[in-house]
Design an enzyme around this catalytic site. Structure first.
Site, PDB file in Angstrom:
ATOM      1  N   ARG A 147      25.097  14.996  62.068  1.00 35.35           N
ATOM      2  CA  ARG A 147      24.894  16.095  63.012  1.00 35.35           C
ATOM      3  C   ARG A 147      25.452  17.369  62.378  1.00 35.35           C
ATOM      4  NH1 ARG A 147      27.921  17.302  68.819  1.00 35.35           N
ATOM      5  NH2 ARG A 147      29.388  18.454  67.516  1.00 35.35           N
ATOM      6  N   TYR A 159      31.780  26.504  69.566  1.00 37.06           N
ATOM      7  CA  TYR A 159      32.094  25.126  69.953  1.00 37.06           C
ATOM      8  C   TYR A 159      31.401  24.111  69.038  1.00 37.06           C
ATOM      9  CZ  TYR A 159      32.880  20.949  72.591  1.00 37.06           C
ATOM     10  OH  TYR A 159      33.264  19.693  72.937  1.00 37.06           O
ATOM     11  N   ASP A 216      23.272  19.775  68.143  1.00 32.67           N
ATOM     12  CA  ASP A 216      23.651  19.812  69.560  1.00 32.67           C
ATOM     13  C   ASP A 216      23.709  21.265  70.037  1.00 32.67           C
ATOM     14  OD1 ASP A 216      24.780  19.418  72.059  1.00 32.67           O
ATOM     15  OD2 ASP A 216      26.317  18.023  71.354  1.00 32.67           O
ATOM     16  N   HIS A 218      24.523  22.045  73.177  1.00 34.75           N
ATOM     17  CA  HIS A 218      25.564  22.088  74.213  1.00 34.75           C
ATOM     18  C   HIS A 218      25.148  22.792  75.502  1.00 34.75           C
ATOM     19  CE1 HIS A 218      28.262  21.095  70.695  1.00 34.75           C
ATOM     20  NE2 HIS A 218      28.495  20.148  71.566  1.00 34.75           N
ATOM     21  N   GLU A 242      19.838  18.033  70.721  1.00 32.56           N
ATOM     22  CA  GLU A 242      20.577  17.505  71.877  1.00 32.56           C
ATOM     23  C   GLU A 242      20.925  18.595  72.885  1.00 32.56           C
ATOM     24  OE1 GLU A 242      24.138  15.558  70.592  1.00 32.56           O
ATOM     25  OE2 GLU A 242      25.041  15.660  72.589  1.00 32.56           O
ATOM     26  N   GLU A 268      24.896  13.326  78.150  1.00 31.27           N
ATOM     27  CA  GLU A 268      26.314  12.961  78.080  1.00 31.27           C
ATOM     28  C   GLU A 268      27.069  13.336  79.346  1.00 31.27           C
ATOM     29  OE1 GLU A 268      27.174  15.193  74.429  1.00 31.27           O
ATOM     30  OE2 GLU A 268      28.536  16.425  75.599  1.00 31.27           O
ATOM     31  N   ARG A 289      21.763   9.992  76.133  1.00 33.18           N
ATOM     32  CA  ARG A 289      23.074  10.294  75.548  1.00 33.18           C
ATOM     33  C   ARG A 289      24.251   9.776  76.370  1.00 33.18           C
ATOM     34  NH1 ARG A 289      25.422  10.997  71.678  1.00 33.18           N
ATOM     35  NH2 ARG A 289      26.420  13.015  71.862  1.00 33.18           N
ATOM     36  N   GLU A 345      26.653   7.759  67.990  1.00 32.12           N
ATOM     37  CA  GLU A 345      27.580   8.822  67.557  1.00 32.12           C
ATOM     38  C   GLU A 345      28.894   8.188  67.136  1.00 32.12           C
ATOM     39  OE1 GLU A 345      28.572  11.617  70.682  1.00 32.12           O
ATOM     40  OE2 GLU A 345      29.299  13.086  69.230  1.00 32.12           O
ATOM     41  N   TRP A 408      27.606  25.474  79.697  1.00 32.97           N
ATOM     42  CA  TRP A 408      27.977  24.572  78.609  1.00 32.97           C
ATOM     43  C   TRP A 408      26.733  24.260  77.842  1.00 32.97           C
ATOM     44  CZ3 TRP A 408      30.989  22.710  75.323  1.00 32.97           C
ATOM     45  CH2 TRP A 408      32.363  22.833  75.544  1.00 32.97           C
TER      46      TRP A 408
END
Ligand code: GCO
Ligand code: MG
Length: 408
Positions: A147, A159, A216, A218, A242, A268, A289, A345, A408
Site C-alpha cells: 500500500r 494521515y 487508501d 481515508h 480504499e 473498516e 475491509r 493487511e 475521515w
C-alpha cells in the site's frame, strides 16, 4: 463446559488494547480482542459492566447462540462499541472450542483453502524518494503487495504517512497520537488529486507492472472526486483503491463504480452485515475491509463473507496495529479457510506488544499463516499486561485550509 470467569484486560504496550479473557469450568482459557481505537474504555465498560455478568454460567460451546443472544437479544443493535464487544466474546469462544478440540480455529471453519494468505504492507514517505526507500525495505522484508501513501506538496502532515525510513529500517508507525486530545492535520483535496497519479506513475516505472499496489483515500472524497481519482489511476492497475468516500453512504459508490474500473474496497468502519446490503447486492465494491475485531468476530465476518461470496466479492480484512494480535489471529484463521479471500493487511506490531501477546502466526515469502496451535494461537502475559497502563490516545482529525473540519 460452562464459562466460569470473564475478565477484561486493558494494556498499553505502545498503544491501547482491550482483551476479553474467558475461563471455563474445565480451566480452558479463551482470548478475544475488544480494541476500538480511541474509544477503548467504552468497549471495556460495555464488556465488564453489561456482558461479563451475562456470560458467567453460560455453555462455552454455544458460539452461535451466544452471538445471537448478545446481538439480537440486546435490543440495541449494531454500532462499533456493541459489535466490538460481541467480537471479543465470539473470538474467545472460538479460541476455547479450538483448544478443547485440539485444532487450530481454521480447521473448525472448514479447513485450509490455500497455502498462505497474501499480505500487503504499508509503505509511505513524505517525498517520492522516501517512498521508494520504504517500498524497497518492504520488499526486502518479504512483502509481495504494497500500500502506498505519500506526502502532498503544500500540505503539512498527511494521515497514513509515517516517519521516513532509512535504508533497511523497519516501518514503525502508530496512527494514534498518545495525547489527551486529537492532533490536527491539514487537508486539501485538489492538491491531493493533482499529486497522487504522478506517485503511481513513478512507482510503476521503478518497480514494473507485476507488484500489486494499493492506496487508501481515508474517506475524504466526494463521489465525483473519487470517480476522478479512480479514472486517473486506471493506467497504474491498482489492486484496490480504499475508502474513497465516507462509508456511511453506500449509495455514493454508485457514481464512482459507474465511472471507473479501478477496484474498490471499503468497510473498516462498518460493523454489521446489514451495513453491506447495498454495497454487496449492487456489486459496488470488490473487497470487504471489515475486521473480525469490529464486525462481531469470526461469526459476524463469516456470515458477511458468505453473503459477499454470492456476488464475487472478496475479503481484505482491516489489520492495522490498532487491532491486537488476538484480532489478527482471528483474521488469519478466516483468511486460510474462506474461499473468497482476497488479501490481508499486515502492519507488524512492535516488540513490546509481541511480548505481551505471544503469537504463533508466521510471515514468509509474502504469505501469512495462522499456525497449527489449537485455538487462535495467542497467549496473553497477564503480569506484563498489568504493568502497562492505559494512556489516552486518539487518531488525528483533519481540517481544510479555512479551518473546516473534514471527513475521515
Ligand atoms: C488502514 C486504516 C488505518 C485506520 C486506523 C483507524 O487502512 O489500515 O485506514 O490507518 O485509519 O486503523 O483506527
Ligand atoms: Mg484504511
Amino acid at each position: 463446559m460452562r464459562i466460569e470467569r470473564a475478565d477484561v484486560v486493558v494494556t498499553s504496550p505502545g498503544r491501547n488494547f482491550v482483551t476479553l479473557r474467558l475461563q471455563t469450568t474445565d480451566g480452558v482459557v479463551g482470548l478475544g480482542d475488544g480494541t476500538l481505537n480511541g474509544r477503548e474504555l467504552a468497549v471495556a465498560s460495555y464488556l465488564r459492566d453489561h456482558v461479563a455478568p451475562l456470560l458467567v454460567g453460560r455453555e462455552a460451546h454455544d458460539v452461535e447462540d451466544t452471538w445471537q443472544y448478545l446481538s439480537r437479544g440486546a435490543y440495541w443493535r449494531r454500532g462499533p462499541v456493541t459489535m466490538t464487544a460481541i467480537a471479543a466474546v465470539d473470538m474467545a469462544l472460538w479460541d476455547i472450542k479450538g483448544k478443547v478440540a485440539g485444532l487450530p480455529v481454521y480447521q473448525l471453519l472448514g479447513g485450509r483453502s490455500r497455502r498462505g494468505a497474501l499480505a500487503y504492507g504499508h509503505a509511505s514517505g513524505t517525498t517520492l524518494e522516501a517512498l521508494m526507500t520504504s517500498i524497497r525495505n518492504h520488499l526486502d522484508r518479504g512483502f509481495r503487495a504494497i500500500r502506498l501513501q505519500t506526502g502532498v506538496p503544500g500540505l503539512g502532515k498527511v494521515y497514513g504517512v509515517g516517519t521516513d525510513q532509512g535504508v533497511g529500517q523497519k516501518y514503525d508507525y502508530e496512527p494514534a497520537g498518545r495525547t489527551a486530545v486529537p492532533v490536527e492535520e491539514d487537508w486539501d483535496t485538489r492538491a491531493y488529486l493533482r499529486h497522487i497519479p504522478s506517485v503511481f506513475e513513478a512507482v510503476r516505472a521503478e518497480f514494473g507492472p507485476e507488484l500489486p499496489l494499493l492506496h487508501d483515500a481515508h474517506h475524504r472524497l466526494s463521489p465525483n472526486e473519487a470517480a476522478q481519482l479512480g479514472r486517473s489511476l486506471e493506467p497504474y492497475d491498482l489492486f484496490w483503491l480504499e475508502d474513497v468516500t465516507p462509508a456511511d453512504n453506500p449509495e455514493a459508490l454508485r457514481r464512482v463504480r459507474a465511472m471507473t474500473t479501478t477496484p474498490l474496497a471499503i468497510g473498516e468502519v462498518l460493523t454489521s452485515i446489514h451495513d453491506y446490503r447495498t454495497l454487496v447486492t449492487e456489486q459496488l465494491i470488490d473487497y470487504v475491509r471489515s475486521s473480525p475485531a469490529h464486525t462481531g468476530g469470526i461469526t459476524g465476518v463469516k456470515k458477511l463473507m458468505d453473503f459477499a461470496a454470492l456476488y464475487g466479492i472478496r475479503s481484505g480484512f482491516h489489520q492495522p496495529t490498532d487491532i491486537s494480535p488476538v484480532g489478527m489471529a482471528a483474521a488469519l484463521h478466516l483468511d486460510i479457510a474462506l474461499h473468497n479471500f482476497g488479501i490481508q493487511e499486515f502492519m507488524e506490531h512492535n516488540e513490546r506488544t509481541l511480548e505481551v501477546f505471544r503469537t504463533s502466526y508466521t510471515f514468509a515469502d509474502g504469505l501469512l499463516d495462522p499456525g497449527e496451535t489449537p485455538g487462535l494461537g495467542v497467549d496473553l502475559d497477564l503480569d506484563l499486561a498489568a504493568q502497562l497502563e492505559y494512556t489516552p490516545a486518539y487518531l488525528p482529525v483533519n481540517r481544510l485550509r479555512d479551518g473546516t473540519l473534514h471527513d475521515w
